[in-house]
Design a protein around this motif. Structure first.
Motif, PDB file in Angstrom:
ATOM      1  N   LYS A  27       0.914  -1.206   0.012  1.00 52.19           N
ATOM      2  CA  LYS A  27      -0.002  -0.084   0.066  1.00 52.19           C
ATOM      3  C   LYS A  27       0.806   1.313   0.002  1.00 52.19           C
ATOM      4  O   LYS A  27       0.335   2.356   0.157  1.00 52.19           O
ATOM      5  N   THR A  28       2.086   1.007  -0.198  1.00 52.79           N
ATOM      6  CA  THR A  28       3.074   2.255  -0.083  1.00 52.79           C
ATOM      7  C   THR A  28       3.743   2.652  -1.429  1.00 52.79           C
ATOM      8  O   THR A  28       3.950   1.391  -2.067  1.00 52.79           O
ATOM      9  N   GLY A 153      -4.039   0.690  -5.099  1.00 57.55           N
ATOM     10  CA  GLY A 153      -4.282   0.360  -3.793  1.00 57.55           C
ATOM     11  C   GLY A 153      -3.362   1.097  -2.927  1.00 57.55           C
ATOM     12  O   GLY A 153      -3.396   0.767  -1.766  1.00 57.55           O
ATOM     13  N   ILE A 154      -2.662   2.148  -3.191  1.00 56.82           N
ATOM     14  CA  ILE A 154      -1.706   2.816  -2.509  1.00 56.82           C
ATOM     15  C   ILE A 154      -2.433   4.000  -1.490  1.00 56.82           C
ATOM     16  O   ILE A 154      -3.354   4.511  -1.725  1.00 56.82           O
ATOM     17  N   THR A 155      -1.865   3.834  -0.244  1.00 57.01           N
ATOM     18  CA  THR A 155      -2.517   4.729   0.651  1.00 57.01           C
ATOM     19  C   THR A 155      -1.486   5.756   1.497  1.00 57.01           C
ATOM     20  O   THR A 155      -1.813   6.646   2.019  1.00 57.01           O
TER      21      THR A 155
END
Length: 222
Positions: A27-28, A153-155
């Motif tokens: 997610k990074t 889906g990167i947060t």
């Protein structure tokens, strides 16, 4: 001094320490902004060359090697490495934002295929790593990066590059406004002067991002 107490502006001098940062590799993303050939060209004017000497020293001795090492760490740990560069799509630069058309330092006419607009080889893309070309300061406003990050889906976004007080700051603010978690790696960034670099880090820290070192950020990965 740790990242939890460093780089505090007046607003946050008395604030509680922030919670630990936790980054999940899938997610990074590591976003490296504007480390391009044009910014490593020595001015022809010897007076200007001397004036910019501290910047070039920091780029060659600190920012580029640290960023290359951070990219290697990210790749080894499954963190997506993304690149942003500033360039125009039209040869005459008609597609540039107004800030890039104004006279002075910010005036940029960098056609996308010209050698000086390319990313410095030491921190360039590997394999199918995404490269976005922007015609604004912000890497989000001037590209489809927002959609790309969401699609993957990167947060959380780790940010490195130049210039701290311009494209880094603008991109960080845009990311924060879109509710991404943002970490700025201090020793992978530079402004024209150390004073501008440090002042901007204090301005954006704790509200738009957390400012950390390249050693510290590696400890956030779960």
């Amino acid at each position: 001094m740790s990242w939890k107490t460093a780089w505090r502006s007046f607003y946050y001098e008395t604030a509680d320490e922030p919670e630990d940062i936790v980054l999940e590799a899938p997610k990074t993303a590591l976003l490296v902004i504007d480390i391009q050939n044009t910014y490593l060209e020595l001015p022809d004017d010897p007076v200007e060359a001397r004036r910019w000497a501290p910047f070039f020293e920091r780029m060659h001795e600190t920012v580029i090697p640290n960023t290359a090492a951070l990219q290697g760490w990210a790749r080894d740990n499954g963190i997506e490495v993304i690149h942003a560069r500033i360039a125009c799509l039209k040869e005459d630069g008609r597609d540039r934002s107004l800030s890039q058309k104004k006279p002075g330092f910010n005036y940029l006419l960098l056609p996308k295929d010209r050698a000086d607009s390319q990313i410095v080889g030491a921190v360039g893309p590997v394999g199918d790593e995404i490269v976005v070309t922007k015609t604004t300061d912000s890497a989000l406003t001037g590209t489809n990066l927002r959609m790309v990050l969401h699609n993957m889906g990167i947060t959380d976004v780790i940010v490195a590059g130049i210039f701290t007080d311009q494209c880094i700051s603008s991109s960080v603010r845009s990311l924060a406004d879109e509710s991404f978690g943002v970490v700025v790696v201090e020793d992978c960034c530079a402004a024209a002067t150390r004073e501008l670099h440090e002042a901007e880090l204090r301005i954006i820290n704790m509200i738009y991002c957390h400012v950390v070192s390249s050693d510290e950020v590696k400890g956030f990965l779960t």
